[in-house]
Design a protein around this motif. Structure first.
Motif, PDB file in Angstrom:
ATOM      1  N   GLN A   1       0.814  -1.201   0.000  1.00  0.00           N
ATOM      2  CA  GLN A   1       0.000   0.000   0.000  1.00  0.00           C
ATOM      3  C   GLN A   1       0.857   1.263   0.000  1.00  0.00           C
ATOM      4  O   GLN A   1       0.381   2.327  -0.367  1.00  0.00           O
ATOM      5  CB  GLN A   1      -0.929   0.000   1.203  1.00  0.00           C
ATOM      6  CG  GLN A   1      -1.979  -1.092   1.116  1.00  0.00           C
ATOM      7  CD  GLN A   1      -2.800  -1.184   2.378  1.00  0.00           C
ATOM      8  OE1 GLN A   1      -2.583  -0.437   3.331  1.00  0.00           O
ATOM      9  NE2 GLN A   1      -3.752  -2.093   2.399  1.00  0.00           N
ATOM     10  N   GLU A   2       2.105   1.162   0.383  1.00  0.00           N
ATOM     11  CA  GLU A   2       2.971   2.325   0.443  1.00  0.00           C
ATOM     12  C   GLU A   2       3.492   2.738  -0.923  1.00  0.00           C
ATOM     13  O   GLU A   2       3.918   3.860  -1.106  1.00  0.00           O
ATOM     14  CB  GLU A   2       4.146   2.045   1.386  1.00  0.00           C
ATOM     15  CG  GLU A   2       3.727   1.853   2.820  1.00  0.00           C
ATOM     16  CD  GLU A   2       4.873   1.393   3.698  1.00  0.00           C
ATOM     17  OE1 GLU A   2       6.040   1.499   3.295  1.00  0.00           O
ATOM     18  OE2 GLU A   2       4.591   0.923   4.805  1.00  0.00           O
ATOM     19  N   VAL A   3       3.466   1.840  -1.914  1.00  0.00           N
ATOM     20  CA  VAL A   3       3.951   2.146  -3.245  1.00  0.00           C
ATOM     21  C   VAL A   3       2.934   3.025  -3.951  1.00  0.00           C
ATOM     22  O   VAL A   3       1.738   2.773  -3.904  1.00  0.00           O
ATOM     23  CB  VAL A   3       4.201   0.850  -4.053  1.00  0.00           C
ATOM     24  CG1 VAL A   3       4.615   1.165  -5.465  1.00  0.00           C
ATOM     25  CG2 VAL A   3       5.256   0.006  -3.355  1.00  0.00           C
ATOM     26  N   ASP A   4       3.423   4.056  -4.602  1.00  0.00           N
ATOM     27  CA  ASP A   4       2.552   4.976  -5.319  1.00  0.00           C
ATOM     28  C   ASP A   4       1.788   4.205  -6.403  1.00  0.00           C
ATOM     29  O   ASP A   4       2.397   3.552  -7.246  1.00  0.00           O
ATOM     30  CB  ASP A   4       3.409   6.074  -5.937  1.00  0.00           C
ATOM     31  CG  ASP A   4       2.584   7.207  -6.490  1.00  0.00           C
ATOM     32  OD1 ASP A   4       1.594   6.934  -7.193  1.00  0.00           O
ATOM     33  OD2 ASP A   4       2.942   8.369  -6.233  1.00  0.00           O
ATOM     34  N   PRO A   5       0.464   4.261  -6.406  1.00  0.00           N
ATOM     35  CA  PRO A   5      -0.307   3.530  -7.413  1.00  0.00           C
ATOM     36  C   PRO A   5      -0.007   3.994  -8.835  1.00  0.00           C
ATOM     37  O   PRO A   5      -0.232   3.255  -9.788  1.00  0.00           O
ATOM     38  CB  PRO A   5      -1.768   3.789  -7.032  1.00  0.00           C
ATOM     39  CG  PRO A   5      -1.741   4.960  -6.133  1.00  0.00           C
ATOM     40  CD  PRO A   5      -0.387   5.012  -5.492  1.00  0.00           C
TER      41      PRO A   5
ATOM     42  N   MET B   1       1.230   9.619 -13.843  1.00  0.00           N
ATOM     43  CA  MET B   1       1.975   8.365 -13.742  1.00  0.00           C
ATOM     44  C   MET B   1       3.456   8.600 -13.477  1.00  0.00           C
ATOM     45  O   MET B   1       4.184   7.642 -13.244  1.00  0.00           O
ATOM     46  CB  MET B   1       1.823   7.552 -15.029  1.00  0.00           C
ATOM     47  CG  MET B   1       0.461   6.981 -15.236  1.00  0.00           C
ATOM     48  SD  MET B   1       0.481   5.976 -16.732  1.00  0.00           S
ATOM     49  CE  MET B   1      -1.235   5.603 -16.893  1.00  0.00           C
ATOM     50  N   TRP B   2       3.895   9.838 -13.523  1.00  0.00           N
ATOM     51  CA  TRP B   2       5.312  10.159 -13.402  1.00  0.00           C
ATOM     52  C   TRP B   2       5.560  11.166 -12.272  1.00  0.00           C
ATOM     53  O   TRP B   2       6.236  12.167 -12.473  1.00  0.00           O
ATOM     54  CB  TRP B   2       5.825  10.730 -14.730  1.00  0.00           C
ATOM     55  CG  TRP B   2       5.548   9.787 -15.864  1.00  0.00           C
ATOM     56  CD1 TRP B   2       4.477   9.811 -16.706  1.00  0.00           C
ATOM     57  CD2 TRP B   2       6.330   8.659 -16.237  1.00  0.00           C
ATOM     58  NE1 TRP B   2       4.565   8.761 -17.589  1.00  0.00           N
ATOM     59  CE2 TRP B   2       5.686   8.046 -17.323  1.00  0.00           C
ATOM     60  CE3 TRP B   2       7.520   8.119 -15.748  1.00  0.00           C
ATOM     61  CZ2 TRP B   2       6.191   6.906 -17.939  1.00  0.00           C
ATOM     62  CZ3 TRP B   2       8.017   6.989 -16.366  1.00  0.00           C
ATOM     63  CH2 TRP B   2       7.361   6.393 -17.452  1.00  0.00           C
ATOM     64  N   PRO B   3       5.053  10.898 -11.060  1.00  0.00           N
ATOM     65  CA  PRO B   3       5.291  11.854  -9.984  1.00  0.00           C
ATOM     66  C   PRO B   3       6.764  11.859  -9.558  1.00  0.00           C
ATOM     67  O   PRO B   3       7.439  10.828  -9.595  1.00  0.00           O
ATOM     68  CB  PRO B   3       4.387  11.370  -8.853  1.00  0.00           C
ATOM     69  CG  PRO B   3       4.205   9.914  -9.114  1.00  0.00           C
ATOM     70  CD  PRO B   3       4.263   9.754 -10.614  1.00  0.00           C
TER      71      PRO B   3
END
Length: 152
Positions: free
Chosen positions: A23-27, A79-81
């Motif tokens: 859950q910590e990984v950026d979706p 998609m590229w934060p």
């Protein structure tokens, strides 16, 4: 009832620690990786036909090329934060160079869009047209990967 739910939630968190870390990984990272998988799937169909590893099928070629065309236009800046490069998080091959040279990354992305449009117009015509469009499409993919993707 509330304490029973809390106990179950605690037991699940202890038993499945990977769920908490997932859950910590950026979706958005997952979304862009899925997008890349879809690119690879459709490119695989076109490449196999171009290299005669599978028979040319105008409908299948047109479908794969049309999918690529739309996929190349569906990518979002979300998609590229920043902070989702290979030096900042695990599980991605996106180099920090993307954020250091966003203009160059954008140019490569525009080249991909152009190449997918060319392929979409060629793929269902005949094998020779598909083969002719593969070079520019492969070059567009390769240019971005060379500059902005960590090697395996």
């Amino acid at each position: 009832m509330t304490s029973r739910f809390a106990a179950l939630a605690l037991a699940a968190a202890v038993a499945f620690p990977s769920l908490a870390s997932a859950q910590e990984v950026d979706p958005n990272v997952h979304a862009r990786q899925a997008l890349m998988d879809l690119y690879a799937y459709n490119l695989g169909v076109l490449g196999a036909m171009a290299q005669a590893r599978m028979p040319y099928d105008a409908d299948a070629a047109s479908s794969a090329a049309t999918s690529l065309y739309h996929l190349a236009r569906s990518g979002s800046a979300r998609m590229w934060p920043a902070g989702t490069d290979s030096m900042s998080i695990e599980g991605t091959r996106a180099l920090p160079a993307i954020w250091d040279d966003m203009a160059g990354f954008g140019e490569d992305f525009m080249a991909l869009q152009t190449a997918t449009e060319t392929m979409m117009n060629a793929a269902g015509t005949d094998l020779a047209s598909l083969q002719g469009a593969m070079g520019p499409l492969g070059s567009a993919c390769g240019a971005c990967h060379q500059s902005f993707r960590q090697p395996q």
